[in-house]
Scaffold this active site. Structure first.
Site, PDB file in Angstrom:
ATOM      1  CB  THR A   1       5.481 -10.926  -2.799  1.00  0.00           C
ATOM      2  OG1 THR A   1       6.011  -9.622  -2.560  1.00  0.00           O
ATOM      3  CG2 THR A   1       4.009 -10.831  -3.141  1.00  0.00           C
TER       4      THR A   1
ATOM      5  CB  VAL B   1       9.269  -1.030   2.310  1.00  0.00           C
ATOM      6  CG1 VAL B   1      10.634  -1.309   1.696  1.00  0.00           C
ATOM      7  CG2 VAL B   1       8.560   0.099   1.573  1.00  0.00           C
ATOM      8  CE  LYS B   2       8.881 -10.623   3.192  1.00  0.00           C
ATOM      9  NZ  LYS B   2       8.351 -11.730   2.374  1.00  0.00           N
ATOM     10  CB  ILE B   3      13.821  -4.014   4.911  1.00  0.00           C
ATOM     11  CG1 ILE B   3      13.143  -2.898   4.102  1.00  0.00           C
ATOM     12  CG2 ILE B   3      15.298  -3.733   5.107  1.00  0.00           C
ATOM     13  CD1 ILE B   3      13.205  -1.529   4.747  1.00  0.00           C
TER      14      ILE B   3
END
Ligand code: E4P
Length: 219
Positions: free
Chosen positions: A27, A86-88
């Protein structure tokens, strides 16, 4: 090759999961906004709802832009469900945050990657996934697939574990070409996944088989 669906739409996620070929979900803030999901509590609830549908990894993107805030926000996201990645974003603070989470055993997805140098940094920081945006490079007349090829070569040269997650995939040929180039994962819309199964010879062949079967029964 793992298939992730790139959406926050629960109906589409369920449809892909029911098909039996889904390995995860990605997402981003735009996809959440598209589904009308706003406000911290609703966003957290929505991630939990996605995790309840799928078996694999679910990328949830931080909104924070500083190292300290990314650490704080990422830690909250990671506690929602063991499936959360965790998208960073690929920034200086982002690279530092990826390193922090990698030492802490929390999975990360380094997003907004548009060059081999960025992908090399993401791998050195210990990212679980790196997300090169194939479609967005194509959009600006730059070959997105060449980037996948370059990253594959570099990661194989040094044995980096970071998985190449071909992102911004738009159509079935992107999926096939990314598979040929050795991307570990692709993330794209449900339409691109479903388009893989379509072939006119399959349709006409099946129609013929069924017609012959019905004819033989009638004789
Ligand atoms: C990556 O994880 C992004 O969510 C996504 O693939 C972006 O795709 P788009 O370029 O079609 O918006």
């Amino acid at each position: 090759m793992k298939f992730f669906i790139d959406t926050a739409n629960l109906k589409q996620i369920k449809e892909a999961q029911d098909l039996g070929v889904l390995d995860g979900v990605t997402t981003n803030p735009s996809l959440m906004a598209k589904e009308g999901i706003t406000g911290h509590d609703n966003i957290m609830k929505h991630y939990k709802a996605i995790c309840a549908i799928v078996d694999g990894d679910v990328s949830a993107e931080v909104i924070a832009t500083t190292y300290e805030e990314m650490i704080e926000e990422g830690a909250v996201l990671a506690t929602l469900d063991p499936k959360i990645v965790v998208k960073i974003p690929m920034t200086k603070d982002g690279v530092q945050a990826i390193k922090y989470f990698s030492l802490d055993g929390i999975k990360t997805n380094c997003t907004l990657v548009f060059s081999a140098g960025q992908a090399l940094l993401a791998a050195k920081a210990g990212a679980t996934y790196v997300s090169p945006f194939v479609g967005r490079l194509d959009d600006i007349s730059t070959d997105g697939l060449t980037l996948i090829e370059d990253i594959r070569l570099i990661y194989d040269n040094y044995g980096y574990d970071t998985q190449i997650l071909a992102a911004s995939v738009r159509h079935p040929m992107h999926i096939i070409n990314c598979a040929k180039l050795g991307a570990d994962v692709m993330t794209g819309p449900l339409s691109a996944i479903l388009a893989l199964m379509k072939h006119p010879l399959t349709d006409s062949g099946l129609a013929q088989f069924l017609a012959d079967h019905a004819g033989a029964k009638g004789r």
